[in-house]
Scaffold this motif. Structure first.
Motif, PDB file in Angstrom:
ATOM      1  N   SER A   3      12.068   2.840  -4.052  1.00 15.71           N
ATOM      2  CA  SER A   3      11.246   4.044  -4.013  1.00 15.71           C
ATOM      3  C   SER A   3      10.080   3.840  -3.054  1.00 15.71           C
ATOM      4  CB  SER A   3      10.755   4.391  -5.417  1.00 15.71           C
ATOM      5  OG  SER A   3      10.217   5.694  -5.468  1.00 15.71           O
ATOM      6  N   ILE A   4       9.177   4.822  -3.041  1.00 11.78           N
ATOM      7  CA  ILE A   4       8.001   4.793  -2.174  1.00 11.78           C
ATOM      8  C   ILE A   4       6.968   5.754  -2.758  1.00 11.78           C
ATOM      9  CG2 ILE A   4       8.824   6.644  -0.657  1.00 11.78           C
ATOM     10  CD1 ILE A   4       7.607   5.107   1.718  1.00 11.78           C
ATOM     11  N   GLY A   5       5.727   5.652  -2.312  1.00  8.77           N
ATOM     12  CA  GLY A   5       4.692   6.532  -2.836  1.00  8.77           C
ATOM     13  C   GLY A   5       4.460   6.259  -4.317  1.00  8.77           C
ATOM     14  N   MET A   6       4.091   7.289  -5.067  1.00 11.14           N
ATOM     15  CA  MET A   6       3.821   7.085  -6.481  1.00 11.14           C
ATOM     16  C   MET A   6       5.083   6.839  -7.298  1.00 11.14           C
ATOM     17  SD  MET A   6       0.854   6.572  -7.773  1.00 11.14           S
ATOM     18  CE  MET A   6       1.108   7.000  -9.501  1.00 11.14           C
ATOM     19  N   GLY A   7       6.271   7.038  -6.730  1.00 13.27           N
ATOM     20  CA  GLY A   7       7.489   6.558  -7.382  1.00 13.27           C
ATOM     21  C   GLY A   7       7.411   5.044  -7.498  1.00 13.27           C
ATOM     22  N   LEU A   8       7.102   4.398  -6.384  1.00 12.38           N
ATOM     23  CA  LEU A   8       6.831   2.959  -6.388  1.00 12.38           C
ATOM     24  C   LEU A   8       5.641   2.655  -7.296  1.00 12.38           C
ATOM     25  CD1 LEU A   8       6.809   0.012  -5.394  1.00 12.38           C
ATOM     26  CD2 LEU A   8       5.710   0.823  -3.284  1.00 12.38           C
ATOM     27  N   SER A  46       0.800  -1.223   0.000  1.00 11.48           N
ATOM     28  CA  SER A  46       0.000   0.000   0.000  1.00 11.48           C
ATOM     29  C   SER A  46       0.833   1.273   0.000  1.00 11.48           C
ATOM     30  CB  SER A  46      -0.965   0.013   1.187  1.00 11.48           C
ATOM     31  OG  SER A  46      -0.266  -0.017   2.419  1.00 11.48           O
ATOM     32  N   ALA A  47       2.148   1.167   0.209  1.00 16.16           N
ATOM     33  CA  ALA A  47       3.002   2.354   0.112  1.00 16.16           C
ATOM     34  C   ALA A  47       3.034   2.907  -1.301  1.00 16.16           C
ATOM     35  CB  ALA A  47       4.422   2.043   0.583  1.00 16.16           C
ATOM     36  N   ALA A  48       2.563   2.127  -2.285  1.00 15.98           N
ATOM     37  CA  ALA A  48       2.480   2.631  -3.658  1.00 15.98           C
ATOM     38  C   ALA A  48       1.378   3.665  -3.821  1.00 15.98           C
ATOM     39  CB  ALA A  48       2.235   1.469  -4.630  1.00 15.98           C
ATOM     40  N   SER A  49       0.423   3.717  -2.889  1.00 17.70           N
ATOM     41  CA  SER A  49      -0.642   4.722  -2.897  1.00 17.70           C
ATOM     42  C   SER A  49      -1.384   4.781  -4.235  1.00 17.70           C
ATOM     43  CB  SER A  49      -0.081   6.113  -2.557  1.00 17.70           C
ATOM     44  OG  SER A  49       0.218   6.202  -1.183  1.00 17.70           O
ATOM     45  N   GLU A 106      -4.177  11.838  -3.586  1.00 17.70           N
ATOM     46  CA  GLU A 106      -3.781  11.980  -2.184  1.00 17.70           C
ATOM     47  C   GLU A 106      -3.092  10.702  -1.742  1.00 17.70           C
ATOM     48  OE1 GLU A 106      -5.459  13.497   2.141  1.00 17.70           O
ATOM     49  OE2 GLU A 106      -6.862  13.179   0.475  1.00 17.70           O
ATOM     50  N   ALA A 107      -2.001  10.847  -1.001  1.00 19.91           N
ATOM     51  CA  ALA A 107      -1.251   9.685  -0.543  1.00 19.91           C
ATOM     52  C   ALA A 107      -2.014   8.932   0.536  1.00 19.91           C
ATOM     53  CB  ALA A 107       0.112  10.129  -0.003  1.00 19.91           C
ATOM     54  N   ASP A 108      -1.737   7.651   0.650  1.00 14.29           N
ATOM     55  CA  ASP A 108      -2.348   6.827   1.687  1.00 14.29           C
ATOM     56  C   ASP A 108      -1.853   7.243   3.074  1.00 14.29           C
ATOM     57  OD1 ASP A 108      -3.557   5.448  -0.332  1.00 14.29           O
ATOM     58  OD2 ASP A 108      -2.935   3.464   0.353  1.00 14.29           O
ATOM     59  N   PRO A 109      -2.585   6.857   4.133  1.00 16.65           N
ATOM     60  CA  PRO A 109      -2.154   7.182   5.496  1.00 16.65           C
ATOM     61  C   PRO A 109      -0.733   6.735   5.834  1.00 16.65           C
ATOM     62  CG  PRO A 109      -4.423   6.462   5.530  1.00 16.65           C
ATOM     63  CD  PRO A 109      -3.943   6.255   4.115  1.00 16.65           C
ATOM     64  N   LEU A 147      -2.667  -6.864  -7.084  1.00 12.70           N
ATOM     65  CA  LEU A 147      -2.960  -7.229  -5.698  1.00 12.70           C
ATOM     66  C   LEU A 147      -2.118  -6.343  -4.792  1.00 12.70           C
ATOM     67  CD1 LEU A 147      -3.115 -11.097  -5.997  1.00 12.70           C
ATOM     68  CD2 LEU A 147      -4.897  -9.678  -4.994  1.00 12.70           C
ATOM     69  N   VAL A 148      -2.753  -5.738  -3.794  1.00  7.11           N
ATOM     70  CA  VAL A 148      -2.074  -4.795  -2.904  1.00  7.11           C
ATOM     71  C   VAL A 148      -2.119  -5.328  -1.473  1.00  7.11           C
ATOM     72  CG1 VAL A 148      -1.999  -2.443  -2.018  1.00  7.11           C
ATOM     73  CG2 VAL A 148      -2.698  -2.860  -4.390  1.00  7.11           C
ATOM     74  N   VAL A 149      -0.953  -5.493  -0.872  1.00 11.73           N
ATOM     75  CA  VAL A 149      -0.854  -5.947   0.508  1.00 11.73           C
ATOM     76  C   VAL A 149      -0.746  -4.710   1.402  1.00 11.73           C
ATOM     77  CG1 VAL A 149       0.499  -7.305   2.147  1.00 11.73           C
ATOM     78  CG2 VAL A 149       0.277  -8.076  -0.222  1.00 11.73           C
TER      79      VAL A 149
END
Length: 285
Positions: free
Chosen positions: A128-133, A20-23, A269-272, A35-37
């Motif tokens: 990476s993280i966020g929408m980079g991921l 879920s860090a991929a947002s 918007e990014a995830d929590p 599939l998102v863990v």
């Protein structure tokens, strides 16, 4: 439970799993058969799976009362469930693409679960993280949809990761400092009062680029940095924020003028789980 309603059967195809860090929005998840863990979000003794929804009212109250919002990696059982779900949908193999191993132990947990999965699983550290991921995951999903074998999907993901730039501005460095994801510079207490940090994901780590005094100056520099990075290339572009939709829209408009050669543009918007480490007021590109 992790999951996605696959829009096409996966018989004989490679499935792509991420965290879920991929947002990624629900539309992108479903449209690309992902599939998102979920990671876990915690505050004041409360815990919940990370999701596109805002954190619960009780957790928000705990944060307002002074509790720090933190995160925890998913357990191996959640990865095992995701891998079983993909196999049950007919996948012949799985490529599991996750946030930087230098920012989280998520990759290690995915590798642990992959060892007992019912079909072969190749785990990729996106760096990476966020929408980079997220952009890396979407590239992998398109490769899988095009019929590439697992090794080919991994190659596409790694190539995208090597070409990905990620810049972001925070209203305060404190959430990153508190989580140990940013080294504390000398005199940081006084600096935090008069400036906003501008940062980059580089080699899988959060790196301080510079400091600016105002939100306006931060948007200026994000635009300049993104335009310089994209110069001469056709790029995918993602703009993310935490509780700053108007500023994100304004930044997207500026980037559209500064970067003319784009394939796909995403604004969300990014995830929590991202908010937990970036705080409110983040802008990222």
């Amino acid at each position: 439970m992790p999951g996605s309603q696959f829009d096409l059967p996966l018989v004989g195809q490679v499935a792509v799993v991420t965290d879920s860090a991929a947002s990624l929005s629900a539309d992108l998840v479903q449209g690309h058969s992902l599939l998102v863990v979920p990671l876990r979000v915690l505050a004041g003794g409360l815990a919940a799976d990370d999701s596109r929804a805002r954190i619960s009212a009780a957790m928000e109250e705990a944060v307002l009362a002074g509790e720090r919002l933190t995160t925890a990696r998913p357990g191996p059982d959640l990865f095992a469930a995701a891998y079983r779900q993909a196999a049950d949908a007919g996948a012949c193999a799985i490529v599991s693409v996750h946030m930087s191993g230098q920012l989280s132990g998520t990759v290690s947990t995915a590798e642990l679960a992959a060892a007992t999965a019912p079909v072969p699983v190749l785990v990729v550290d996106s760096g990476s993280i966020g929408m980079g991921l997220g952009l890396i995951v979407l590239a992998a999903a398109r490769a899988a949809r095009a019929g590439l074998a697992a090794a080919g999907v991994v190659a596409v993901a790694k190539q995208c990761a090597a070409q990905c730039g990620s810049f972001f501005a925070l209203d305060s460095p404190q959430p990153l400092l508190a989580g140990g994801r940013l080294p504390e510079p000398p005199g940081s207490d006084s600096i935090a009062l008069i400036s906003r940090p501008l940062l980059e994901i580089r080699a899988g780590q959060v790196t301080m680029l510079e400091r600016v005094r105002t939100r306006s100056a931060a948007a200026d520099r994000l635009t300049e940095l993104a335009a310089e990075f994209a110069a001469g290339r056709v790029v995918d572009l993602a703009i993310q924020h935490t509780a700053s939709p108007e500023r994100a829209t304004a930044l997207a408009d500026r980037l559209a003028r500064a970067i003319r050669q784009t394939r796909h543009v995403y604004l969300s918007e990014a995830d929590p789980v991202i908010r937990a480490h970036a705080g409110l007021g983040m802008l990222a590109v």
